[in-house]
Structures are given as C-alpha cells and as structure tokens.
Design a protein around this motif. Structure first.
Motif, PDB file in Angstrom:
ATOM      1  N   ASN A  45     120.957  28.897 -15.162  1.00  0.00           N
ATOM      2  CA  ASN A  45     119.688  28.070 -15.295  1.00  0.00           C
ATOM      3  C   ASN A  45     118.892  28.476 -15.783  1.00  0.00           C
ATOM      4  N   LEU A  46     118.959  28.208 -17.449  1.00  0.00           N
ATOM      5  CA  LEU A  46     117.749  29.493 -17.960  1.00  0.00           C
ATOM      6  C   LEU A  46     116.337  28.438 -17.336  1.00  0.00           C
ATOM      7  N   LEU A  47     115.068  29.354 -16.827  1.00  0.00           N
ATOM      8  CA  LEU A  47     113.611  28.940 -16.499  1.00  0.00           C
ATOM      9  C   LEU A  47     113.504  29.617 -17.779  1.00  0.00           C
ATOM     10  N   ARG A  48     112.501  28.948 -18.060  1.00  0.00           N
ATOM     11  CA  ARG A  48     111.708  29.458 -19.850  1.00  0.00           C
ATOM     12  C   ARG A  48     110.657  29.812 -19.321  1.00  0.00           C
ATOM     13  N   VAL A  49     110.157  31.275 -19.829  1.00  0.00           N
ATOM     14  CA  VAL A  49     108.467  32.027 -19.787  1.00  0.00           C
ATOM     15  C   VAL A  49     108.781  32.432 -20.538  1.00  0.00           C
ATOM     16  N   SER A  50     106.974  32.532 -20.815  1.00  0.00           N
ATOM     17  CA  SER A  50     106.542  32.873 -22.052  1.00  0.00           C
ATOM     18  C   SER A  50     105.219  34.557 -20.712  1.00  0.00           C
ATOM     19  N   SER A  51     105.811  35.954 -21.931  1.00  0.00           N
ATOM     20  CA  SER A  51     106.677  36.470 -22.552  1.00  0.00           C
ATOM     21  C   SER A  51     106.984  37.766 -21.967  1.00  0.00           C
ATOM     22  N   ILE A  52     106.627  37.945 -21.107  1.00  0.00           N
ATOM     23  CA  ILE A  52     105.977  40.113 -20.189  1.00  0.00           C
ATOM     24  C   ILE A  52     107.774  40.041 -20.312  1.00  0.00           C
ATOM     25  N   LEU A  53     107.395  41.125 -20.223  1.00  0.00           N
ATOM     26  CA  LEU A  53     108.906  41.778 -19.608  1.00  0.00           C
ATOM     27  C   LEU A  53     107.700  42.921 -18.593  1.00  0.00           C
ATOM     28  N   PRO A  54     108.649  42.319 -17.699  1.00  0.00           N
ATOM     29  CA  PRO A  54     107.451  43.491 -15.803  1.00  0.00           C
ATOM     30  C   PRO A  54     107.712  44.926 -16.280  1.00  0.00           C
ATOM     31  N   PRO A  55     106.588  45.359 -15.665  1.00  0.00           N
ATOM     32  CA  PRO A  55     106.701  46.955 -15.269  1.00  0.00           C
ATOM     33  C   PRO A  55     107.958  47.391 -14.335  1.00  0.00           C
ATOM     34  N   ASN A  56     108.712  48.500 -15.609  1.00  0.00           N
ATOM     35  CA  ASN A  56     109.432  49.578 -14.917  1.00  0.00           C
ATOM     36  C   ASN A  56     110.934  47.906 -15.248  1.00  0.00           C
ATOM     37  N   CYS A  57     110.868  47.011 -15.467  1.00  0.00           N
ATOM     38  CA  CYS A  57     111.762  46.425 -16.353  1.00  0.00           C
ATOM     39  C   CYS A  57     113.197  46.709 -16.471  1.00  0.00           C
ATOM     40  N   GLU A  58     113.819  46.938 -16.314  1.00  0.00           N
ATOM     41  CA  GLU A  58     115.789  48.280 -17.172  1.00  0.00           C
ATOM     42  C   GLU A  58     116.137  47.202 -18.027  1.00  0.00           C
ATOM     43  N   LEU A  59     116.471  47.434 -18.884  1.00  0.00           N
ATOM     44  CA  LEU A  59     117.548  46.930 -20.254  1.00  0.00           C
ATOM     45  C   LEU A  59     118.478  47.709 -19.502  1.00  0.00           C
ATOM     46  N   ASP A  60     119.612  46.283 -19.723  1.00  0.00           N
ATOM     47  CA  ASP A  60     120.852  46.743 -18.794  1.00  0.00           C
ATOM     48  C   ASP A  60     122.143  45.482 -19.447  1.00  0.00           C
ATOM     49  N   ASN A  61     122.394  45.756 -20.269  1.00  0.00           N
ATOM     50  CA  ASN A  61     123.128  45.468 -20.910  1.00  0.00           C
ATOM     51  C   ASN A  61     124.742  45.340 -20.589  1.00  0.00           C
ATOM     52  N   ASP A  62     125.140  44.998 -19.611  1.00  0.00           N
ATOM     53  CA  ASP A  62     126.092  45.200 -18.923  1.00  0.00           C
ATOM     54  C   ASP A  62     126.059  44.034 -17.876  1.00  0.00           C
ATOM     55  N   LEU A  63     124.705  43.173 -17.738  1.00  0.00           N
ATOM     56  CA  LEU A  63     124.116  42.792 -16.283  1.00  0.00           C
ATOM     57  C   LEU A  63     125.196  41.161 -16.219  1.00  0.00           C
ATOM     58  N   VAL A  64     125.952  41.176 -15.184  1.00  0.00           N
ATOM     59  CA  VAL A  64     126.673  39.600 -15.428  1.00  0.00           C
ATOM     60  C   VAL A  64     125.781  39.130 -14.244  1.00  0.00           C
ATOM     61  N   ILE A  65     125.883  37.521 -14.320  1.00  0.00           N
ATOM     62  CA  ILE A  65     124.805  36.573 -13.507  1.00  0.00           C
ATOM     63  C   ILE A  65     125.514  35.467 -13.137  1.00  0.00           C
ATOM     64  N   PRO A  66     125.961  35.512 -11.408  1.00  0.00           N
ATOM     65  CA  PRO A  66     126.421  34.421 -11.351  1.00  0.00           C
ATOM     66  C   PRO A  66     126.332  32.853 -11.743  1.00  0.00           C
ATOM     67  N   PRO A  67     127.314  32.326 -12.276  1.00  0.00           N
ATOM     68  CA  PRO A  67     126.741  31.135 -12.750  1.00  0.00           C
ATOM     69  C   PRO A  67     126.240  29.780 -11.659  1.00  0.00           C
ATOM     70  N   GLY A  68     125.082  29.435 -12.056  1.00  0.00           N
ATOM     71  CA  GLY A  68     124.339  28.287 -11.755  1.00  0.00           C
ATOM     72  C   GLY A  68     122.621  29.245 -11.175  1.00  0.00           C
ATOM     73  N   SER A  69     122.561  30.461 -11.486  1.00  0.00           N
ATOM     74  CA  SER A  69     121.694  31.097 -10.725  1.00  0.00           C
ATOM     75  C   SER A  69     121.305  30.370 -11.799  1.00  0.00           C
ATOM     76  N   LEU A  70     118.950  31.065 -11.637  1.00  0.00           N
ATOM     77  CA  LEU A  70     117.605  30.562 -12.309  1.00  0.00           C
ATOM     78  C   LEU A  70     117.290  31.903 -12.493  1.00  0.00           C
ATOM     79  N   VAL A  71     117.560  31.781 -13.641  1.00  0.00           N
ATOM     80  CA  VAL A  71     116.858  32.727 -14.435  1.00  0.00           C
ATOM     81  C   VAL A  71     115.725  32.753 -15.205  1.00  0.00           C
ATOM     82  N   PRO A  72     114.940  33.810 -15.067  1.00  0.00           N
ATOM     83  CA  PRO A  72     113.889  33.523 -16.617  1.00  0.00           C
ATOM     84  C   PRO A  72     113.757  34.121 -17.250  1.00  0.00           C
ATOM     85  N   THR A  73     114.089  33.440 -18.751  1.00  0.00           N
ATOM     86  CA  THR A  73     114.230  33.771 -20.150  1.00  0.00           C
ATOM     87  C   THR A  73     113.400  33.201 -20.702  1.00  0.00           C
ATOM     88  N   ALA A  74     112.697  34.074 -21.587  1.00  0.00           N
ATOM     89  CA  ALA A  74     111.995  33.911 -22.885  1.00  0.00           C
ATOM     90  C   ALA A  74     113.141  33.800 -23.808  1.00  0.00           C
TER      91      ALA A  74
END
Lengths: 153, 153, 153
Positions: free
Chosen positions: B37-66
């Motif tokens: 579930n995409l939760l649309r955000v505008s649009s700041i990368l939090p401090p210390n937020c790390e790139l993870d290209n292999d992220l697996v997000i469980p189905p149905g999760s609420l995912v803040p997304t720009a």
C-alpha cells in the motif's frame, strides 16, 4: 514500520454540498468515515485482514483508505464511484480497485469487476471472491460520489 | 509519532493495462511495489536513511513513497517518469524529486537533475550525490510510466 | 493503529520556482514544513489536539497534513490558498477545510469560513472558534500558493 491494517469494510455514498470539498465531506459522512483522517493508499488488502462491517473508528484517527471519488458541478450529470475487494485465500493478500466517472453505478461496478480480474490475472493468483460497492448520483448543484475501503486495526 | 523510515530504494517501470488504474497497478508490479500500500509523501529522504536495493517489503504493508506517474490512453504517445534522490551528507536529510510528462526518459532525468539542484540551492546545502531513475513508454492502448522512491524500515 | 496526532499548527506561504514541483517545495520551505514528508489527510482535527505555533518537527518525519495548494505557470495570475480549523469544544474533534484557487487571499478565507460553517451544520455541532490562514501570490514565472495544517505529536 507502520502497522499493517487488520480489519476493513467497504462503503459507498453520494451527497451534495455548497462547495466541492463540502460535497466530498458530506459523502464521507454518509459513508461513515466523515470524522476521521483518510490517508489515501494504493491498494492492497493485507493478508488476514478481516471484513468488519461494524467497525467504529475513533474521531480524528489516521485511517489508511483506498478510495475513488468524483465531484461534479454540472447539474443533471450522473456520476458514480465504486470500489472492489478481490480475495484469493484468507492468508494471502487481496487487491482493492477503485473507480469513479460519469456513468451509472452499474457501469462502475462492472468496470471494477473487470479491473479485479485483470489484477489477479497479472499476479497469477486465483480470484475466489469479490466484494463490490458502488453508488451513483444525479448532480443537483455540486455533487460527490464516493466509494472506499477503509483499513483499520 | 509515525516512525521515520530508515531504508529506501529507487525504482522505475512502465506498463500497459486494460484501464488507467490497472496500467498503474501493472507498472507498480514491474517496479516491485505492486503488492504493498503506497502512502504518497512529499518528499524528503530522512537523515541516515540507507539505500537497500534488495529490500523485500511484506505484502499489504503501508509504504511511504515519493513517486511520479503518468497515465495516457493516446496510442503512440511517449510518456516518461523519473525520480531522483539528492544527498548532501549521510547524517543530513536528502531531497527527493519526482517528475512525469509526455517526454523521453532522458528529458525526465535532466529535469530531475535540475530540480534537485534548485532544491539544494534553496536550502543552502551542498548536493554531493544524486541517484536518478527514469523510464519511458510508447503507449499502445493505455500505458503508465511510474518512478518511485519507497521508504521503509 | 497509527497514533492519532496531538498537536497542530496553521501555516500558509507562497513562492516561485523553476518548475511546478520546486515552486511547491519552495512554498513548503517558507511555510516551515519543507524538510519533512507530508502525508496528505482529509481532514479532521483530533479531539484534544493542541495548537502549538512553535512546533519543530525533525527533518524527514512523516507528518499527516491537511493542505490546499495551487500551482500556476501563467505570469500575472493571482492565486491563493487557505486553510481553516473549526473547533467546537476542546475534547471534541474539529474540522479542517482547505481551498486553493485563482482568487485573492480574502476570497479564499471567506470561502473557508463558509465551508467550516457548512461542515459543522452537517454534523449538528456548534462552531465556537475558527483559525484561518491564507496567502495569495501574483505569478511571475511559476508560482505556488500553499496553506496547511500539519498534525504532529
């Protein structure tokens, strides 16, 4: 992480208002979610999320919600909104589709049914059950048709 | 408060669908975030937020997304979407910019680069690194170009 | 469930930018919420949510926010955005209304006042206090007028 919702219901309602936003607000009130904060989501039913038609959500709560809405200020125009939940198995996620347009509730429902079929076909999983709700409204002054799947805990 | 995201990745994909919303849904599936579930955000990368290209997000999760998205039902039309993450220092917040339009992926990318420069200039901080992803799509029937930065934990 | 916000403030600002999104970004910066992630909500003030004009929100935070915004690339055009909070009693929920359009700040404010009246009338509760903020902007190149009620903890 944000907690994944555990309950949901399906609702649709239409209303008039003095302005676009109050028409929307009035439709939300009729749909029983006028006093909460909708957080719009796109639009998966989490695994094991249970239908609860008697859900009472405290005022002001942040409620992840998949919804479709149309607002029109063209008197006489027919508008409709529909949502549908497609379910495969209880412990697997489902898919929510929403639609709104200048059409009848029946057309909106049919569209949702086809969208759910496409969504499950693309995912390669069986569509075993659908719950669809729609409403239509003939605009008087400013009208809103709204259909939603609120997700809750 | 809502927990601040700690991880992210950058993704872009385009797809066709039978309807506008299923084209969007299909693009999300290709972009690896079709079952959340995409939760649309505008649009700041939090401090210390790390790139993870292999992220697996469980189905149905609420995912803040720009994200940026464009849907077109004009056969032959070229559409594109792009997102970019601008980073100053690891322990400082970054900025996310998104764009979609009737253009090529290259044009969308260039636009994002300029938008990030402007965003950092306005904030008076140095732009040390950018990650930009874009996609383009020639519409067959109903097409969607989508680019996103999902934020996660 | 997602935690219900406990504090809020009311803000409005306008700005120019090189693009639509950076004009929006610049207006957010002026409105003191440029470095957080806005989660758009519709739009109830939770019971006992307190006004705090000195709220400092950490960068990158997920901030539920009711807002209205308009972006225009027509030089010379007057644009405005307004938000209003309507309050009945402290321990009861309030209602937030937002508006944006091609008009003056004064017109946007008046509209918000009427929308709040309608919202309270529909709910059958007394409107005892309103807080309204608006801004207007004469577009130079690409301008954004923005008004918001950020909800926080």
């Amino acid at each position: 992480m944000l907690p994944t919702p555990k309950k949901y219901f399906v609702t649709a309602a239409a209303a008039e208002g003095e302005t676009a936003l109050t028409a929307f607000d009035n439709a939300l009130l009729k749909a029983r979610i006028g006093n909460v904060n909708l957080l719009r989501v796109s639009s998966i039913l989490p695994p094991n999320c249970e239908l609860d038609n008697d859900l009472v959500i405290p005022p002001g709560s942040l409620v992840p919600t998949a919804y479709g809405a149309i607002i029109s200020d063209t008197p006489g125009e027919l508008i409709a909104a529909a949502v549908g939940v497609g379910i495969s198995e209880k412990d697997q996620f489902g898919v929510i589709m929403e639609f709104s347009g200048k059409c009848s509730a029946k057309e909106a429902e049919e569209r949702i049914a086809r969208m759910l079929e496409e969504a499950f076909k693309m995912r390669g999983i069986a569509l075993n059950k659908t719950i669809i709700k729609a409403c239509e409204h003939r605009v008087e002054k400013i009208g809103c048709a709204f259909a939603a799947v609120p997700l809750w805990y």
